[in-house]
Design an enzyme around this catalytic site. Structure first.
Site, short mmCIF file in Angstrom:
data_model
loop_
_atom_site.label_atom_id
_atom_site.label_comp_id
_atom_site.label_asym_id
_atom_site.label_seq_id
_atom_site.Cartn_x
_atom_site.Cartn_y
_atom_site.Cartn_z
NE ARG A 122 45.30 43.36 30.89
CZ ARG A 122 44.11 42.81 31.07
NH1 ARG A 122 43.32 43.22 32.03
NH2 ARG A 122 43.71 41.83 30.28
CD GLU B 32 32.79 47.23 35.65
OE1 GLU B 32 33.47 47.65 34.71
OE2 GLU B 32 33.30 46.72 36.66
#
Length: 178
Positions: A66, A103
């Protein structure tokens, strides 16, 4: 309300929220709602460019993926080069690498060695700061090239995850979520 605060409100209203994505218990904040709203996109561009113009920088570094949408907006307006940091195996030529933990696993960032010179003052751009793993890796990679990271700029920050504390560079976010 100042124009900056008005622009923040416009983009905040355009951010879409998805509950339990990409997995149960996650509340996902998606910037693509901004890109679907021309008024919000203009507000975001104005915020990004105005903020970046206040910094003493030589180049804009966008993080995969992004950051590739945000960085060129700033780059074109300020007349500064855009340099991508991509995931492993996506860039040709000589690259430097930095692996990091997410994560949900591990990843590796790469940058083309001929795109950075020692002492280059850079602004890192991405959409979101969560746990800080990706931006931390980008800062480490850029510092290994001899670049100076002036700041890391994100649209949104999940302050409850305290990712900012893991980053060895200043961080600026426009929208903060708990």
């Amino acid at each position: 309300m100042s124009n900056s605060n008005n622009n923040i409100k416009i983009i905040e209203d355009a951010v879409k929220t998805y509950v339990n994505f990409p997995k149960q218990g996650i509340i996902y904040k998606d910037i693509f709602g901004i890109f679907q709203n021309v008024t919000a996109m203009k507000a975001m561009k104005e915020l990004l460019v105005d903020h970046a113009a206040s910094l003493n920088i030589d180049a804009i570094v966008g993080l995969d993926s992004r950051g590739f949408l945000l960085g060129p907006l700033i780059s074109l307006e300020l007349g500064k080069p855009f340099i991508p940091i991509r995931k492993k195996g996506k860039l040709p030529g000589n690259v430097m690498r930095e692996s990091y933990t997410l994560e949900y696993g591990e990843a590796t960032f790469e940058i083309q060695t001929d795109s950075i010179t020692s002492g280059l003052k850079v602004l890192i751009v991405d959409d979101l700061l969560a746990t800080g793993g990706t931006i931390k890796a980008a800062v480490k990679l850029l510092k290994a090239t001899g670049a100076q990271v002036v700041e890391c700029l994100v649209i949104m920050e999940l302050v409850g995850l305290d990712g900012k504390s893991k980053i060895d560079a200043p961080v600026h976010s426009f929208i903060k979520y708990e």
